[in-house]
Design a protein around this motif. Structure first.
Motif, PDB file in Angstrom:
ATOM      1  N   VAL A  67     -16.978  14.316 -26.941  1.00 36.72           N
ATOM      2  CA  VAL A  67     -17.595  13.394 -25.811  1.00 36.72           C
ATOM      3  C   VAL A  67     -19.016  14.071 -25.524  1.00 36.72           C
ATOM      4  O   VAL A  67     -19.034  15.084 -25.156  1.00 36.72           O
ATOM      5  N   TYR A  68     -19.772  13.228 -25.721  1.00 37.51           N
ATOM      6  CA  TYR A  68     -21.429  13.645 -25.544  1.00 37.51           C
ATOM      7  C   TYR A  68     -21.587  13.611 -24.036  1.00 37.51           C
ATOM      8  O   TYR A  68     -21.090  12.734 -23.474  1.00 37.51           O
ATOM      9  N   ALA A  69     -22.601  14.590 -23.773  1.00 36.09           N
ATOM     10  CA  ALA A  69     -23.051  14.960 -22.530  1.00 36.09           C
ATOM     11  C   ALA A  69     -23.928  13.542 -21.824  1.00 36.09           C
ATOM     12  O   ALA A  69     -24.637  12.954 -22.596  1.00 36.09           O
ATOM     13  N   ARG A  70     -23.802  13.232 -20.645  1.00 37.13           N
ATOM     14  CA  ARG A  70     -24.699  12.420 -19.798  1.00 37.13           C
ATOM     15  C   ARG A  70     -25.633  13.552 -19.288  1.00 37.13           C
ATOM     16  O   ARG A  70     -25.230  14.553 -18.769  1.00 37.13           O
ATOM     17  N   PHE A  71     -27.202  13.082 -19.124  1.00 34.93           N
ATOM     18  CA  PHE A  71     -28.074  14.005 -18.870  1.00 34.93           C
ATOM     19  C   PHE A  71     -28.924  13.351 -18.080  1.00 34.93           C
ATOM     20  O   PHE A  71     -29.239  12.088 -18.105  1.00 34.93           O
ATOM     21  N   ASP A  72     -29.761  14.284 -17.069  1.00 32.56           N
ATOM     22  CA  ASP A  72     -30.891  13.792 -16.479  1.00 32.56           C
ATOM     23  C   ASP A  72     -32.114  13.704 -17.091  1.00 32.56           C
ATOM     24  O   ASP A  72     -32.673  14.615 -17.745  1.00 32.56           O
ATOM     25  N   THR A  73     -32.536  12.336 -17.759  1.00 30.48           N
ATOM     26  CA  THR A  73     -33.675  12.155 -18.807  1.00 30.48           C
ATOM     27  C   THR A  73     -35.121  12.841 -17.912  1.00 30.48           C
ATOM     28  O   THR A  73     -35.894  13.296 -18.605  1.00 30.48           O
ATOM     29  N   GLY A  74     -35.126  12.919 -16.502  1.00 30.37           N
ATOM     30  CA  GLY A  74     -36.144  13.619 -16.103  1.00 30.37           C
ATOM     31  C   GLY A  74     -36.267  14.817 -16.444  1.00 30.37           C
ATOM     32  O   GLY A  74     -37.488  15.673 -15.987  1.00 30.37           O
ATOM     33  N   GLN A  75     -35.475  15.771 -16.881  1.00 30.30           N
ATOM     34  CA  GLN A  75     -35.489  17.019 -17.217  1.00 30.30           C
ATOM     35  C   GLN A  75     -35.796  17.158 -18.701  1.00 30.30           C
ATOM     36  O   GLN A  75     -35.921  18.519 -19.189  1.00 30.30           O
ATOM     37  N   VAL A  76     -36.418  16.058 -19.159  1.00 25.64           N
ATOM     38  CA  VAL A  76     -36.776  15.981 -20.581  1.00 25.64           C
ATOM     39  C   VAL A  76     -38.225  15.300 -20.606  1.00 25.64           C
ATOM     40  O   VAL A  76     -38.405  14.343 -20.228  1.00 25.64           O
ATOM     41  N   GLY A  77     -39.467  16.421 -20.731  1.00 23.49           N
ATOM     42  CA  GLY A  77     -40.516  15.837 -20.732  1.00 23.49           C
ATOM     43  C   GLY A  77     -41.158  15.061 -22.095  1.00 23.49           C
ATOM     44  O   GLY A  77     -40.371  14.867 -22.920  1.00 23.49           O
ATOM     45  N   ASP A  78     -42.234  14.870 -21.989  1.00 19.24           N
ATOM     46  CA  ASP A  78     -42.747  13.993 -23.120  1.00 19.24           C
ATOM     47  C   ASP A  78     -42.933  14.839 -24.152  1.00 19.24           C
ATOM     48  O   ASP A  78     -42.865  14.727 -25.574  1.00 19.24           O
ATOM     49  N   ASP A  79     -43.031  16.337 -24.126  1.00 17.29           N
ATOM     50  CA  ASP A  79     -43.335  17.216 -25.242  1.00 17.29           C
ATOM     51  C   ASP A  79     -42.307  18.298 -25.195  1.00 17.29           C
ATOM     52  O   ASP A  79     -42.482  19.075 -26.131  1.00 17.29           O
ATOM     53  N   ARG A  80     -41.434  18.721 -24.192  1.00 18.94           N
ATOM     54  CA  ARG A  80     -40.565  19.485 -24.198  1.00 18.94           C
ATOM     55  C   ARG A  80     -39.409  19.335 -23.470  1.00 18.94           C
ATOM     56  O   ARG A  80     -39.595  18.722 -22.420  1.00 18.94           O
ATOM     57  N   LEU A  81     -38.488  20.268 -23.279  1.00 19.98           N
ATOM     58  CA  LEU A  81     -37.366  20.326 -22.596  1.00 19.98           C
ATOM     59  C   LEU A  81     -37.317  21.479 -21.475  1.00 19.98           C
ATOM     60  O   LEU A  81     -37.706  22.367 -21.632  1.00 19.98           O
ATOM     61  N   SER A  82     -36.717  20.999 -20.503  1.00 17.54           N
ATOM     62  CA  SER A  82     -36.422  22.005 -19.274  1.00 17.54           C
ATOM     63  C   SER A  82     -35.397  23.077 -19.723  1.00 17.54           C
ATOM     64  O   SER A  82     -34.389  22.753 -20.603  1.00 17.54           O
ATOM     65  N   ALA A  83     -35.488  24.407 -19.427  1.00 17.66           N
ATOM     66  CA  ALA A  83     -34.507  25.415 -19.825  1.00 17.66           C
ATOM     67  C   ALA A  83     -33.324  25.330 -19.057  1.00 17.66           C
ATOM     68  O   ALA A  83     -32.418  26.176 -19.440  1.00 17.66           O
ATOM     69  N   VAL A  84     -33.048  24.183 -18.061  1.00 21.82           N
ATOM     70  CA  VAL A  84     -31.978  24.299 -17.281  1.00 21.82           C
ATOM     71  C   VAL A  84     -31.694  22.774 -17.222  1.00 21.82           C
ATOM     72  O   VAL A  84     -32.418  21.887 -17.136  1.00 21.82           O
ATOM     73  N   GLN A  85     -30.537  22.449 -17.657  1.00 25.71           N
ATOM     74  CA  GLN A  85     -30.245  20.989 -17.900  1.00 25.71           C
ATOM     75  C   GLN A  85     -28.814  20.834 -16.966  1.00 25.71           C
ATOM     76  O   GLN A  85     -27.834  21.532 -17.073  1.00 25.71           O
ATOM     77  N   TYR A  86     -28.776  19.733 -16.595  1.00 24.43           N
ATOM     78  CA  TYR A  86     -27.580  19.383 -15.531  1.00 24.43           C
ATOM     79  C   TYR A  86     -26.759  18.381 -16.474  1.00 24.43           C
ATOM     80  O   TYR A  86     -27.419  17.157 -16.587  1.00 24.43           O
ATOM     81  N   LEU A  87     -25.681  18.512 -17.070  1.00 33.35           N
ATOM     82  CA  LEU A  87     -24.760  17.699 -17.628  1.00 33.35           C
ATOM     83  C   LEU A  87     -23.513  17.346 -17.189  1.00 33.35           C
ATOM     84  O   LEU A  87     -23.115  17.903 -16.339  1.00 33.35           O
ATOM     85  N   GLN A  88     -23.099  15.887 -17.451  1.00 33.53           N
ATOM     86  CA  GLN A  88     -21.647  15.903 -17.187  1.00 33.53           C
ATOM     87  C   GLN A  88     -20.933  15.203 -18.247  1.00 33.53           C
ATOM     88  O   GLN A  88     -21.625  14.447 -19.287  1.00 33.53           O
ATOM     89  N   PHE A  89     -19.793  15.370 -18.497  1.00 31.95           N
ATOM     90  CA  PHE A  89     -19.018  14.953 -19.441  1.00 31.95           C
ATOM     91  C   PHE A  89     -17.947  14.088 -19.076  1.00 31.95           C
ATOM     92  O   PHE A  89     -17.076  14.447 -18.246  1.00 31.95           O
ATOM     93  N   SER A  90     -17.811  12.588 -19.676  1.00 29.91           N
ATOM     94  CA  SER A  90     -16.995  11.542 -19.384  1.00 29.91           C
ATOM     95  C   SER A  90     -15.624  12.051 -20.055  1.00 29.91           C
ATOM     96  O   SER A  90     -15.376  11.284 -20.994  1.00 29.91           O
ATOM     97  N   VAL A  91     -14.715  12.930 -19.637  1.00 31.37           N
ATOM     98  CA  VAL A  91     -13.608  13.480 -20.367  1.00 31.37           C
ATOM     99  C   VAL A  91     -12.444  12.362 -19.953  1.00 31.37           C
ATOM    100  O   VAL A  91     -11.298  12.643 -20.531  1.00 31.37           O
TER     101      VAL A  91
END
Length: 186
Positions: free
Chosen positions: A126-150
């Protein structure tokens, strides 16, 4: 058992300060039971109402929050992390000490959130859902908020299949018991 933090669960920061020393050990134990390390850099902190209540109270204490609207905003923001009923919510912390290495890896791993999964007992990923706003054009934020629809099913492992970072870790009995309890809450 309740799934979300409610307003009545939160006390003012002065009252919290009075009971903080006695309530912290239980909150820290709840957090420990839900913390999973994957490889050298990734730490997953699965959340529930107890861990979120602790976070909200700590923020209110540090920021001396008293306005009702601000308290409600914190509650709503943190509750959103849990996702829908039957989901698991977590914070992924990408922990890289060296600033130069962190910059390089967060750029190389920009697609990481798309490659984070939990594995169920039947080997379903089950792959994570995530906030696309935490992924910039050139890099990723070091803190990610994830949800798993299990859908209420308890995972047995957490992993990533990002090329070059492939790894999976089995959840231990403490993790499984904690997540089982969390998924049983309504």
């Amino acid at each position: 058992m309740k799934r979300l933090v409610r307003r009545r669960d939160i006390v003012d920061y002065a009252t919290y300060e009075d009971s903080r020393a006695s309530s912290r050990p239980a909150a820290i134990a709840a957090k420990k039971a839900r913390r999973v390390h994957l490889g050298d850099y990734l730490t997953f902190a699965f959340e529930n109402s107890e861990t979120l209540r602790y976070q909200i109270q700590e923020i209110m204490r540090v920021e001396r929050t008293v306005r009702e609207a601000d308290i409600e905003d914190e509650i709503n923001t943190y509750n959103a992390l849990l996702g829908d009923s039957g989901d698991l919510g977590c914070v992924l912390m990408i922990e890289i000490e060296s600033e130069s290495e962190r910059t390089l890896l967060l750029t190389q791993w920009r697609d990481l959130p798309e490659h984070i999964y939990v594995r169920l007992a039947d080997d379903t990923r089950v792959y994570a859902r995530f906030d696309t706003g935490q992924v910039g054009d050139d890099r990723l934020s070091a803190v990610q908020y994830l949800q798993f629809s299990v859908e209420g099913r308890v995972p047995v492992a957490v992993g990533t299949d990002l090329l070059g970072l492939e790894s999976e870790v089995q959840l231990n009995p403490l993790h499984i018991a904690a997540l089982t309890e969390d998924l049983s809450r309504t």
